[in-house]
Design an enzyme around this catalytic site. Structure first.
Site, short mmCIF file in Angstrom:
data_model
loop_
_atom_site.label_atom_id
_atom_site.label_comp_id
_atom_site.label_asym_id
_atom_site.label_seq_id
_atom_site.Cartn_x
_atom_site.Cartn_y
_atom_site.Cartn_z
N HIS A 1 -22.29 -4.51 0.88
CA HIS A 1 -22.12 -4.39 2.32
C HIS A 1 -22.03 -5.74 3.03
CE1 HIS A 1 -22.45 -0.02 2.64
NE2 HIS A 1 -23.36 -0.09 1.68
N GLU B 1 -14.68 0.67 10.02
CA GLU B 1 -13.58 -0.20 9.60
C GLU B 1 -12.30 0.09 10.38
OE1 GLU B 1 -13.36 3.42 6.84
OE2 GLU B 1 -14.88 2.28 7.94
#
Length: 304
Positions: A185, A216
């Site tokens: 991450h 995203e």
């Protein structure tokens, strides 16, 4: 936030303006108005941090001036301090009830006035900073979805008057879950930040805006941009992200990080809502993903 705060002094007596201005001029940029009508006009085209407003004026008095200022969404957060020779409790209550934040009686005491003004300006600027932070995505520095919706609503109203075109781009980083799974991450956050920087750098016109739409996903708003212009910019964005050459071994469409884009273009009209653009752009984005990703799909949907 480093520039001098801007204060407007409103009084129909020029001597009072000069006296108050002399007390504050070292620390503040001073504007002045000699009537309520003039004050509202100046306020609407200035970035004010505080208004010092006389109560008793010819024509529109201070109470009505304050009431009208507070009804204007763009001015409602500007603090108003009443300055007046009236010192009854009833007058103070009336002033506070129309939206004033404080009450200063004449003759003005310089030290007290400086302290009150400084306190209220500091609080106003702190509120402004917090409001701005609430509209900014902390990871990327781009605006967030809340900013997008607020600014887009204003833009659509403006463009609808002349039925000008508006383009919306929705973008997803391709196979981002796989990227996170493979690289972690922390690297995922770095990837999002790098993509955001590339997208934001391409917004070269004053009205164009790119925001982090969520996770995203990114969105661009392009006022006064038709289909050809929107598709051209979309290709520029796609190619610039690919050119970052961020390795992505989990992608099935390229060895590097890429984006898929959906483009929706339509002329604005008073009865149209922003979801018409986003629903259409989302369908185009879905088509881009179905076509293999790292793709652009767009539509001009004026006749839909």
């Amino acid at each position: 936030m480093n520039s001098k705060p801007v204060i407007m002094i409103v009084d129909d007596e020029i001597a009072n303006i000069e006296m108050i201005g002399a007390i504050l001029e070292d620390d503040y940029e001073i504007l002045f108005a000699r009537s309520g009508e003039q004050a509202i006009g100046i306020a609407q085209c200035s970035q004010l941090d505080l208004i010092l407003l006389d109560v008793v004026m010819q024509g529109m008095d201070g109470y009505e001036t304050c009431r009208r200022i507070k009804l204007d969404p763009d001015l409602a957060n500007v603090p108003v301090i009443f300055t007046t020779g009236l010192d009854s409790v009833e007058c103070e209550i009336r002033g506070l009830s129309v939206g004033a934040i404080d009450y200063v009686t004449k003759p003005v005491q310089p030290v007290s006035l400086r302290c009150r003004v400084s306190n209220h300006v500091s609080l106003k600027r702190m509120r402004d900073q917090l409001a701005n932070q609430a509209l900014i995505d902390p990871l990327t520095g781009l605006g967030n979805r809340r900013m997008l919706e607020a600014l887009l609503a204003e833009e659509m109203t403006r463009l609808a008057r002349s039925r000008e075109e508006l383009s919306i781009l929705l973008m997803d980083i391709d196979y981002f879950k796989q990227f996170n799974d493979m690289y972690g991450h922390l690297e995922g956050d770095r990837c999002i930040a790098a993509v955001a920087e590339a997208l934001g750098a391409a917004m070269r016109r004053g009205g164009d805006m790119c925001v982090r739409y969520g996770g995203e996903e990114f969105a661009c708003v392009l006022p006064r941009t038709g289909y050809d212009g929107a598709m051209h910019l979309a290709e520029l964005l796609r190619s610039q992200v690919e050119a970052l050459a961020i390795p992505h071994a989990g992608s099935s469409c390229a060895p590097v990080v890429t984006i898929s884009i959906g483009v929706a273009v339509r002329r604005c009209a008073p009865d149209l809502r922003m979801k018409a653009w986003f629903e259409t752009a989302d369908r185009m984005l879905y088509d881009s993903k179905n076509e293999g990703r790292n793709q652009i799909t767009g539509i001009q949907f004026d006749e839909a």
